[in-house]
Design a protein around this motif. Structure first.
Motif: not given
Length: 326
Positions: A245-271
């Motif tokens: 879960l941790t490695s897959s979540f990191y891999a799925s979110v890292s593409v969306l957060n390439e230009k900087g971390f976005s809490s909204c995008k991260t939460i949206a992926v989780g939900v």
């Protein structure tokens, strides 16, 4: 070479492979089957080959960007599968109410927190958790090993299963490869393939000694009459769920957060992953995992072709230089 670095890197990659579907035997029964020696050997060989190919593949390849999004989508599916498996585990092992997804919400929040610190925290976490999981699998196989008859059922499924797992782990593998030299990459590839093959043999040998292997959790069904072993298996499965879960979540979110971390995008992926997980673990494994396998085979095939073409170009350049000097 650095032995500790090789072990930690190997366990980080293995943590993305030995998840709930692997430990419960659900994926192994679907893609390999009991008493299939050919399937386990194929799994080892193609795991080694795929890991080594991904290590050698250049990060600035022209196909890297579109496949990053494919890998992100595939890892998103895996996150959903792990959340569904976590809830199914607590229903089958501890008789928890099916309508209360408490454990999946807790695991999702924890994996978001671990992923925030990047690959280093995940690597440290995987070193201990994966070691414990592998040790439990080996001990169970020594105590409850069935008769493995070594039937050679030739099938394309083990290759598909290898491509699924390694495509999902491609982001992690390439991150790990940045800090390894050539010999260490080969050592990590060998270690990963050997441990995954051994664990697959152990899980299938335990399942071959049982009769009731139905449902989402074959290994839980196998020990349905043994509360202590069933509880130990449940803890082991939770560890596998959390590492994947941790490695897959990191891999799925890292593409969306390439230009900087976005809490909204991260939460949206989780939900969104949590919403997809409500369809059930068996549905995701049986219908969506083969799609990931197709992505993986295409990705690895293109990788191999590009590497062959690049080496041919180098060979032509060197031969031309030699011809000029002569």
């Amino acid at each position: 070479m650095r032995p500790l670095k090789i072990i930690s890197s190997s366990f980080l990659i293995i943590g993305g492979v030995i998840g709930a579907g692997f430990i419960t035997g659900r994926e192994l029964l679907s893609f390999i089957g009991i008493n299939n020696a050919f399937g386990i050997i194929s799994l080892c060989l193609f795991t080694f080959a795929f890991v080594r190919i991904l290590f050698a593949f250049p990060l600035n390849s022209p196909i890297e960007k579109p496949f990053k999004y494919m890998a992100a989508l595939s890892n998103f599916i895996v996150v959903s599968a792990m959340l569904a498996c976590a809830d199914g585990l607590f229903v089958s092992a501890f008789n928890m109410p099916a309508k209360l997804p408490i454990i999946s919400i807790i695991l999702l929040c924890a994996c978001v927190w671990i992923s925030l610190d990047g690959i280093k925290r995940i690597e440290k976490f995987s070193l201990f958790v994966v070691g414990f999981t592998v040790a439990v699998i080996v001990v169970l196989s020594l105590v409850y090993r069935g008769k493995f008859t070594h039937k050679n059922n030739v099938s394309f499924s083990p290759i598909m299963y290898s491509s699924i797992n390694l495509f999902l782990s491609s982001t992690i593998i390439k991150e790990v490869g940045k800090s390894l030299n050539k010999r260490e990459k080969t050592a990590v590839s060998l270690t990963v393939s050997a441990i995954i093959g051994a664990c697959a043999y152990c899980v299938l040998s335990v399942l071959s000694s049982g009769k009731n292997l139905g449902g989402d959790m074959p290994i839980i069904a196998r020990f349905s009459d043994n509360v202590k072993v069933k509880s130990l298996c449940a803890v082991c499965i939770i560890c596998g769920i959390f590492t994947t879960l941790t490695s897959s979540f990191y891999a799925s979110v890292s593409v969306l957060n390439e230009k900087g971390f976005s809490s909204c995008k991260t939460i949206a992926v989780g939900v969104s992953a949590f919403a997809l997980s409500r369809t059930g673990f068996s549905y995701i494994v049986d219908f969506l995992y083969p799609l990931i396998g197709v992505f993986g085979l295409i990705y690895i095939f293109i990788n191999v072709c590009l590497q062959v073409f690049s080496r041919l170009k180098r060979y032509k350049r060197t031969s031309r230089r030699q011809a000029r000097t002569e």
